[in-house]
Design a protein around this motif. Structure first.
Motif, PDB file in Angstrom:
ATOM      1  N   LEU A  99      19.982 119.447 -17.382  1.00 45.93           N
ATOM      2  CA  LEU A  99      20.502 118.236 -16.742  1.00 45.93           C
ATOM      3  C   LEU A  99      19.487 117.091 -16.789  1.00 45.93           C
ATOM      4  CD1 LEU A  99      22.377 119.770 -13.688  1.00 45.93           C
ATOM      5  CD2 LEU A  99      23.392 118.675 -15.702  1.00 45.93           C
ATOM      6  N   VAL A 100      18.206 117.413 -16.642  1.00 37.04           N
ATOM      7  CA  VAL A 100      17.174 116.376 -16.761  1.00 37.04           C
ATOM      8  C   VAL A 100      17.184 115.792 -18.173  1.00 37.04           C
ATOM      9  CG1 VAL A 100      14.662 116.002 -16.852  1.00 37.04           C
ATOM     10  CG2 VAL A 100      15.675 117.227 -14.916  1.00 37.04           C
ATOM     11  N   LEU A 101      17.236 116.653 -19.177  1.00 37.22           N
ATOM     12  CA  LEU A 101      17.269 116.188 -20.567  1.00 37.22           C
ATOM     13  C   LEU A 101      18.523 115.352 -20.835  1.00 37.22           C
ATOM     14  CD1 LEU A 101      16.120 116.166 -23.443  1.00 37.22           C
ATOM     15  CD2 LEU A 101      17.371 118.300 -23.848  1.00 37.22           C
ATOM     16  N   ALA A 102      19.680 115.835 -20.392  1.00 39.67           N
ATOM     17  CA  ALA A 102      20.931 115.091 -20.588  1.00 39.67           C
ATOM     18  C   ALA A 102      20.859 113.732 -19.898  1.00 39.67           C
ATOM     19  CB  ALA A 102      22.113 115.903 -20.061  1.00 39.67           C
ATOM     20  N   SER A 103      20.267 113.683 -18.719  1.00 39.69           N
ATOM     21  CA  SER A 103      20.126 112.412 -17.988  1.00 39.69           C
ATOM     22  C   SER A 103      19.244 111.431 -18.745  1.00 39.69           C
ATOM     23  CB  SER A 103      19.514 112.657 -16.604  1.00 39.69           C
ATOM     24  OG  SER A 103      20.344 113.457 -15.834  1.00 39.69           O
ATOM     25  N   LEU A 104      18.120 111.927 -19.243  1.00 41.53           N
ATOM     26  CA  LEU A 104      17.208 111.052 -19.999  1.00 41.53           C
ATOM     27  C   LEU A 104      17.868 110.519 -21.267  1.00 41.53           C
ATOM     28  CD1 LEU A 104      13.857 112.994 -19.545  1.00 41.53           C
ATOM     29  CD2 LEU A 104      14.562 110.859 -18.415  1.00 41.53           C
ATOM     30  N   LEU A 105      18.620 111.384 -21.954  1.00 43.21           N
ATOM     31  CA  LEU A 105      19.324 110.939 -23.160  1.00 43.21           C
ATOM     32  C   LEU A 105      20.397 109.907 -22.822  1.00 43.21           C
ATOM     33  CD1 LEU A 105      19.666 114.326 -25.076  1.00 43.21           C
ATOM     34  CD2 LEU A 105      18.204 112.377 -25.676  1.00 43.21           C
ATOM     35  N   LEU A 106      21.133 110.129 -21.736  1.00 43.94           N
ATOM     36  CA  LEU A 106      22.159 109.183 -21.317  1.00 43.94           C
ATOM     37  C   LEU A 106      21.555 107.834 -20.955  1.00 43.94           C
ATOM     38  CD1 LEU A 106      25.115 108.573 -20.558  1.00 43.94           C
ATOM     39  CD2 LEU A 106      24.600 109.457 -18.282  1.00 43.94           C
ATOM     40  N   ILE A 107      20.462 107.853 -20.215  1.00 37.41           N
ATOM     41  CA  ILE A 107      19.803 106.599 -19.829  1.00 37.41           C
ATOM     42  C   ILE A 107      19.235 105.894 -21.052  1.00 37.41           C
ATOM     43  CG2 ILE A 107      17.831 105.638 -18.568  1.00 37.41           C
ATOM     44  CD1 ILE A 107      18.448 107.796 -16.399  1.00 37.41           C
ATOM     45  N   ALA A 108      18.647 106.645 -21.982  1.00 36.29           N
ATOM     46  CA  ALA A 108      18.101 106.035 -23.209  1.00 36.29           C
ATOM     47  C   ALA A 108      19.209 105.385 -24.028  1.00 36.29           C
ATOM     48  CB  ALA A 108      17.366 107.086 -24.038  1.00 36.29           C
ATOM     49  N   GLN A 109      20.320 106.097 -24.220  1.00 35.53           N
ATOM     50  CA  GLN A 109      21.422 105.533 -24.997  1.00 35.53           C
ATOM     51  C   GLN A 109      22.048 104.345 -24.270  1.00 35.53           C
ATOM     52  OE1 GLN A 109      22.228 105.906 -28.038  1.00 35.53           O
ATOM     53  NE2 GLN A 109      24.117 104.736 -28.047  1.00 35.53           N
ATOM     54  N   GLY A 110      22.221 104.451 -22.970  1.00 34.62           N
ATOM     55  CA  GLY A 110      22.774 103.340 -22.191  1.00 34.62           C
ATOM     56  C   GLY A 110      21.886 102.114 -22.249  1.00 34.62           C
ATOM     57  N   THR A 111      20.575 102.336 -22.231  1.00 37.32           N
ATOM     58  CA  THR A 111      19.630 101.226 -22.339  1.00 37.32           C
ATOM     59  C   THR A 111      19.723 100.576 -23.714  1.00 37.32           C
ATOM     60  OG1 THR A 111      18.150 102.298 -20.759  1.00 37.32           O
ATOM     61  CG2 THR A 111      17.187 100.601 -22.176  1.00 37.32           C
ATOM     62  N   ARG A 112      19.835 101.394 -24.752  1.00 33.90           N
ATOM     63  CA  ARG A 112      19.990 100.852 -26.114  1.00 33.90           C
ATOM     64  C   ARG A 112      21.245  99.981 -26.213  1.00 33.90           C
ATOM     65  NH1 ARG A 112      20.746 104.798 -30.307  1.00 33.90           N
ATOM     66  NH2 ARG A 112      20.364 103.075 -31.702  1.00 33.90           N
ATOM     67  N   VAL A 113      22.339 100.453 -25.670  1.00 31.60           N
ATOM     68  CA  VAL A 113      23.596  99.693 -25.705  1.00 31.60           C
ATOM     69  C   VAL A 113      23.470  98.411 -24.896  1.00 31.60           C
ATOM     70  CG1 VAL A 113      26.027  99.700 -25.008  1.00 31.60           C
ATOM     71  CG2 VAL A 113      25.059 101.689 -26.172  1.00 31.60           C
ATOM     72  N   ALA A 114      22.858  98.508 -23.717  1.00 36.53           N
ATOM     73  CA  ALA A 114      22.695  97.325 -22.868  1.00 36.53           C
ATOM     74  C   ALA A 114      21.831  96.262 -23.574  1.00 36.53           C
ATOM     75  CB  ALA A 114      22.064  97.720 -21.533  1.00 36.53           C
ATOM     76  N   ILE A 115      20.769  96.694 -24.220  1.00 37.59           N
ATOM     77  CA  ILE A 115      19.917  95.737 -24.940  1.00 37.59           C
ATOM     78  C   ILE A 115      20.674  95.146 -26.118  1.00 37.59           C
ATOM     79  CG2 ILE A 115      17.845  95.567 -26.398  1.00 37.59           C
ATOM     80  CD1 ILE A 115      16.519  97.568 -24.415  1.00 37.59           C
ATOM     81  N   ALA A 116      21.455  95.964 -26.811  1.00 37.98           N
ATOM     82  CA  ALA A 116      22.243  95.460 -27.944  1.00 37.98           C
ATOM     83  C   ALA A 116      23.277  94.435 -27.481  1.00 37.98           C
ATOM     84  CB  ALA A 116      22.931  96.613 -28.664  1.00 37.98           C
ATOM     85  N   MET A 117      23.720  94.537 -26.232  1.00 40.35           N
ATOM     86  CA  MET A 117      24.709  93.595 -25.705  1.00 40.35           C
ATOM     87  C   MET A 117      24.112  92.250 -25.330  1.00 40.35           C
ATOM     88  SD  MET A 117      27.782  94.647 -25.657  1.00 40.35           S
ATOM     89  CE  MET A 117      28.336  96.101 -26.492  1.00 40.35           C
ATOM     90  N   THR A 118      22.798  92.156 -25.309  1.00 45.05           N
ATOM     91  CA  THR A 118      22.180  90.858 -25.043  1.00 45.05           C
ATOM     92  C   THR A 118      22.089  90.112 -26.371  1.00 45.05           C
ATOM     93  OG1 THR A 118      19.901  91.556 -25.462  1.00 45.05           O
ATOM     94  CG2 THR A 118      20.744  91.903 -23.235  1.00 45.05           C
ATOM     95  N   ASN A 119      21.828  88.821 -26.296  1.00 44.53           N
ATOM     96  CA  ASN A 119      21.634  88.092 -27.552  1.00 44.53           C
ATOM     97  C   ASN A 119      20.147  88.001 -27.877  1.00 44.53           C
ATOM     98  OD1 ASN A 119      20.759  86.182 -25.770  1.00 44.53           O
ATOM     99  ND2 ASN A 119      22.400  84.720 -26.157  1.00 44.53           N
ATOM    100  N   LEU A 120      19.371  88.929 -27.322  1.00 42.27           N
ATOM    101  CA  LEU A 120      17.930  88.943 -27.564  1.00 42.27           C
ATOM    102  C   LEU A 120      17.571  89.708 -28.830  1.00 42.27           C
ATOM    103  CD1 LEU A 120      16.820  89.659 -23.885  1.00 42.27           C
ATOM    104  CD2 LEU A 120      16.926  87.451 -25.059  1.00 42.27           C
ATOM    105  N   VAL A 121      18.468  90.550 -29.298  1.00 37.94           N
ATOM    106  CA  VAL A 121      18.185  91.387 -30.468  1.00 37.94           C
ATOM    107  C   VAL A 121      18.885  90.811 -31.685  1.00 37.94           C
ATOM    108  CG1 VAL A 121      18.361  93.684 -31.449  1.00 37.94           C
ATOM    109  CG2 VAL A 121      17.918  93.392 -29.025  1.00 37.94           C
TER     110      VAL A 121
END
Length: 121
Positions: A99-121
């Motif tokens: 569950l810790v690993l799954a949580s870290l992967l979910l947060i990492a992927q969610g962060t990647r998507v959130a950053i991609a949704m900005t116009n900063l990248v």
């Protein structure tokens, strides 16, 4: 009378964090529904609008905290439900780390998507 049983220790850190995250999630979910379902109707939501919202630091930080908080709250709840069902020993430890690993992967992927949704990248 039935005896109260919970894997949460009253007054413990996980018990407190489960309650604090619940309050935060209720508030942010209300904000989300108000903004994206009442102020802007579903037919008005566009990629460019999402990009504009996510490019605002306050909105980005709120949505990222929503991701992290929801992940913790959900995983902590699932873990404790499994403990309440009698999970013990090696299986308990394996489930915890899965569950810790799954949580870290979910947060990492969610962060990647959130950053991609900005116009900063």
């Amino acid at each position: 009378m039935a005896e109260h049983y919970s894997s949460f220790q009253r007054g413990g850190t996980r018990w407190l964090l489960q309650r604090v995250t619940a309050v935060f999630l209720i508030g942010v979910l209300a904000f989300h529904f108000f903004l994206l379902h009442f102020v802007n109707h579903a037919s008005e939501i566009t990629f460019m609008g999402t990009q504009a919202r996510m490019s605002q630091f306050g909105y980005f930080a709120t949505m990222w905290l929503f991701l992290v908080t929801a992940t913790f709250h959900g995983v902590n709840g699932v873990y404790n439900a499994l403990i309440n069902q009698g999970l013990e020993g090696t299986r308990k430890n394996a489930v915890k780390w899965l569950l810790v690993l799954a949580s870290l992967l979910l947060i990492a992927q969610g962060t990647r998507v959130a950053i991609a949704m900005t116009n900063l990248v």
